[in-house]
Enzyme design. Structure first.
Site, short mmCIF file in Angstrom:
data_model
loop_
_atom_site.label_atom_id
_atom_site.label_comp_id
_atom_site.label_asym_id
_atom_site.label_seq_id
_atom_site.Cartn_x
_atom_site.Cartn_y
_atom_site.Cartn_z
N HIS A 1 1.00 -0.92 0.12
CA HIS A 1 0.04 -0.27 0.05
C HIS A 1 1.38 1.08 -0.23
O HIS A 1 2.10 0.90 0.60
CB HIS A 1 -0.94 0.04 0.94
CG HIS A 1 -1.80 1.38 1.44
ND1 HIS A 1 -2.51 2.78 1.34
CD2 HIS A 1 -3.38 0.91 0.49
CE1 HIS A 1 -3.36 2.53 1.44
NE2 HIS A 1 -4.02 2.34 0.50
N ASP B 1 -8.02 -5.16 -0.44
CA ASP B 1 -8.48 -6.41 -1.33
C ASP B 1 -8.30 -7.10 -0.89
O ASP B 1 -8.33 -8.82 -2.19
CB ASP B 1 -7.72 -5.53 -2.52
CG ASP B 1 -8.30 -4.42 -2.75
OD1 ASP B 1 -7.72 -3.10 -2.71
OD2 ASP B 1 -9.81 -4.19 -3.29
C1 SDX Z 1 -5.97 -0.14 -2.62
O1 SDX Z 1 -4.87 4.60 -2.29
C2 SDX Z 1 -5.56 3.83 -1.44
O2 SDX Z 1 -6.07 4.21 -0.29
C3 SDX Z 1 -5.95 3.18 -2.04
C4 SDX Z 1 -6.56 1.89 -1.66
C5 SDX Z 1 -8.39 3.02 -1.29
O3 SDX Z 1 -8.72 2.04 -0.69
O4 SDX Z 1 -8.43 3.84 -2.45
O5 SDX Z 1 -6.33 1.35 -0.31
C6 SDX Z 1 -7.40 0.59 -2.48
O6 SDX Z 1 -5.82 0.49 -4.42
C7 SDX Z 1 -5.55 -0.55 -2.00
C8 SDX Z 1 -4.32 -0.97 -2.97
C9 SDX Z 1 -5.00 -2.85 -4.10
N1 SDX Z 1 -3.25 -2.94 -4.72
C10 SDX Z 1 -2.87 -3.95 -4.88
O7 SDX Z 1 -3.42 -4.91 -3.76
C11 SDX Z 1 -2.15 -4.08 -6.33
C12 SDX Z 1 -0.91 -4.98 -5.46
N2 SDX Z 1 0.37 -3.73 -5.16
C13 SDX Z 1 1.15 -3.56 -5.38
O8 SDX Z 1 0.99 -2.59 -7.00
C14 SDX Z 1 1.74 -1.29 -4.78
O9 SDX Z 1 1.63 -1.85 -3.66
C15 SDX Z 1 0.24 -0.21 -4.72
C16 SDX Z 1 0.36 0.18 -6.24
C17 SDX Z 1 -0.77 -0.88 -4.14
C18 SDX Z 1 1.53 0.74 -4.10
O10 SDX Z 1 2.52 1.19 -4.89
P1 SDX Z 1 3.62 2.36 -4.84
O11 SDX Z 1 3.37 2.67 -3.49
O12 SDX Z 1 4.12 3.07 -5.95
O13 SDX Z 1 5.09 0.97 -3.78
P2 SDX Z 1 5.36 0.68 -4.77
O14 SDX Z 1 5.04 0.42 -5.78
O15 SDX Z 1 6.26 1.82 -5.07
O16 SDX Z 1 6.00 -0.33 -4.71
C19 SDX Z 1 7.49 -0.66 -3.56
C20 SDX Z 1 8.66 -1.70 -3.55
C21 SDX Z 1 8.27 -2.50 -5.03
O17 SDX Z 1 10.46 -2.62 -4.75
P3 SDX Z 1 11.94 -2.52 -5.10
O18 SDX Z 1 11.35 -1.40 -6.69
O19 SDX Z 1 11.94 -0.82 -3.78
O20 SDX Z 1 11.83 -2.67 -5.24
O21 SDX Z 1 7.17 -2.73 -2.83
C22 SDX Z 1 7.42 -3.64 -3.84
C23 SDX Z 1 7.78 -3.06 -5.21
O22 SDX Z 1 8.13 -3.78 -6.70
N3 SDX Z 1 6.02 -4.04 -4.83
C24 SDX Z 1 5.59 -5.05 -4.23
C25 SDX Z 1 4.11 -5.29 -3.74
N4 SDX Z 1 4.19 -3.70 -4.19
C26 SDX Z 1 5.06 -3.44 -3.97
N5 SDX Z 1 5.88 -6.68 -4.59
C27 SDX Z 1 5.72 -7.77 -5.04
N6 SDX Z 1 4.24 -7.42 -4.61
C28 SDX Z 1 2.97 -6.17 -4.48
N7 SDX Z 1 2.21 -6.56 -4.07
#
Ligand code: SDX
Length: 438
Positions: free
Chosen positions: A316, A373
């Site tokens: 998140h 989710d």
């Molecule tokens: C919702 O914003 C909100 O409040 C949203 C929400 C709401 O109520 O409106 O809470 C609802 O959208 C919840 C999130 C649902 N999405 C997912 O479950 C999709 C999977 N999660 C991700 O794609 C990710 O965690 C996000 C999109 C939710 C957040 O992305 P960020 O903040 O841009 O974080 P990032 O992509 O920069 O990740 C940071 C690191 C990265 O690794 P490094 O580059 O630092 O090595 O964490 C890793 C990412 O690769 N990472 C994951 C991951 N989520 C982040 N690696 C594997 N699996 C994951 N799910």
């Protein structure tokens, strides 16, 4: 519908920015929960500099009094009330009133609000013909966004964003009709007749009735399902400046009508990185279950930088602790599956995935926890909701939050259209060579 808009921040000193021979002092503002932000309103005028912040990770777009969340502590409060309290003591319509008006309703206010919603649940008969134009396999989120946008063609008398009465009737129409529009999208996908709303039922019962009843047989809504849906809608109701809410604010800032703004928010929520994650999460759990439940294989894939695979339902932007909503939903999941005596293999895969991931250094280091989710899809499956409808239900929940933020935007003194700056990285000036000479 009056709503208190308290957007006061306190002065918390200044920061000094020096750049070359330039120096500027910028004010620091502090919110009611001690959050501090640098007010850069004077930056470009004084220095010619703009800020750059991909994804707005460090950037606040506005002051807001709707929702407070603390990602480090896993705190979520709507208008100051902890989500756990609201989930335990209120129903979704009360929470919608709270978000939109700023206060919990009195019994009389709640009765009036429910009555106002009940009297707008049907959509214009001519709107039903829209559904004939969609292909049978149309995604219901595409239908939802299209039909909500089309509400503005039927209610041209209530589109003035600065007319409180027109805004009020539009809010009632959206809260009342979105469940109907959503249920019709489901019926369209299975080729069944649409069921009219039944105003003798409460909000969640009415939606489930429209989803599962047919003219050939009535459907008695399971009270456990209505209770579970009520809880799910509450925990999805708002989440401060998330992607879809920021979209609603962005579109609303141009003084586009409320229907157009909400339609845009639905489009943003559809994305699998945002609200679409619940559908993507269950598809992932099914893939893992079909692959012999090999959870470790998928955790390793999620860690592999050469793989685009991510654990849907994990991580998140704000929560670097457990998402409090995931905790509430998981408890509801446990209770519902036990009550229904359902032994869903996906639930076991989800539990094992959570256990494995939360012990893995990659996830621990990045503070990636299950989010809202992760478990919601397991509950929706238990209720017989098809996967493609999961994000539609997220939209039903998030609607009052979108409305609350849209109203707050329009009530903000000195409201301005959202128009971010950029840093241009393209070609420098060059001369066109006419095509005959190219
Ligand atoms: C919702 O914003 C909100 O409040 C949203 C929400 C709401 O109520 O409106 O809470 C609802 O959208 C919840 C999130 C649902 N999405 C997912 O479950 C999709 C999977 N999660 C991700 O794609 C990710 O965690 C996000 C999109 C939710 C957040 O992305 P960020 O903040 O841009 O974080 P990032 O992509 O920069 O990740 C940071 C690191 C990265 O690794 P490094 O580059 O630092 O090595 O964490 C890793 C990412 O690769 N990472 C994951 C991951 N989520 C982040 N690696 C594997 N699996 C994951 N799910």
């Amino acid at each position: 519908m009056s709503s208190s808009v308290n957007l006061e921040t306190q002065d918390a000193g200044t920061v000094r920015l020096t750049y070359g021979d330039q120096e500027i002092e910028l004010p620091v503002v502090e919110g009611s929960e001690g959050e501090r932000g640098i007010d850069i309103s004077a930056l470009r005028g004084s220095t010619g500099l703009v800020t750059l912040d991909e994804g707005f990770v460090n950037t606040g777009s506005t002051r807001s009094a709707v929702t407070f969340l603390d990602g480090e502590k896993g705190i979520l409060r709507y208008r100051g009330y902890p989500i756990e309290d609201l989930a335990a003591h209120c129903d979704f319509v009360e929470v919608a009133y709270l978000l939109i008006h700023g206060e919990l309703p009195s019994p009389a206010e709640a009765a009036n609000f429910r009555s106002g919603i009940r009297h707008h649940t049907m959509i214009h008969e001519d709107m039903r013909s829209f559904y004939n134009g969609f292909p049978r396999d149309a995604h219901p989120m595409a239908i939802l966004s299209s039909v909500v946008g089309a509400l503005s063609t039927f209610y041209q008398d209530s589109m003035q964003v600065d007319d409180p009465d027109q805004v009020e009737i539009s809010i009632y129409r959206l809260l009342a009709k979105l469940p109907t529009i959503a249920a019709y999208a489901y019926k369209k996908s299975i080729g069944q007749p649409f069921m009219y709303p039944n105003n003798d039922l409460d909000y969640c019962e009415n939606f489930l009735h429209m989803m599962f009843a047919t003219p050939a047989h009535d459907h008695l809504v399971d009270p456990d399902f209505a209770e579970a849906l009520n809880l799910l809608l509450i925990v999805h109701a708002d989440h401060e400046q998330n992607c879809s809410t920021s979209t609603v604010r962005m579109v609303g800032s141009s003084n586009a009508n409320l229907f157009a703004s909400i339609s845009a928010g639905i489009g943003a929520l559809w994305g699998p990185l945002h609200g679409g994650a619940n559908e993507a999460c269950v598809n992932m759990l099914e893939q893992i279950a079909a692959d012999g439940g090999n959870v470790k294989k998928y955790v390793d894939m999620a860690k592999d930088k050469n793989s685009s695979f991510r654990l849907m339902g994990f991580g998140h932007r704000v929560y670097k602790n457990f998402d409090p909503r995931a905790q509430i939903i998981r408890a509801c999941c446990d209770k519902l599956l036990a009550k229904l005596n359902i032994d869903d293999p996906l639930f076991h895969v989800a539990q094992e995935l959570q256990d494995v991931a939360l012990e893995d250094e990659y996830f621990v280091e990045r503070k990636l926890y299950p989010n809202v989710d992760f478990y919601s899809g397991v509950i929706y499956r238990a209720m017989g909701i098809p996967v493609q409808m999961f994000t539609v239900l997220f939209s039903l929940g998030r609607l009052p939050g979108w409305i609350a933020h849209w109203k707050e935007l329009h009530a903000t003194p000195g409201k301005r259209i959202y128009r971010p700056r950029q840093i241009y990285t393209g070609q420098n000036e060059r001369t066109v060579v006419p095509i005959e000479n190219r």
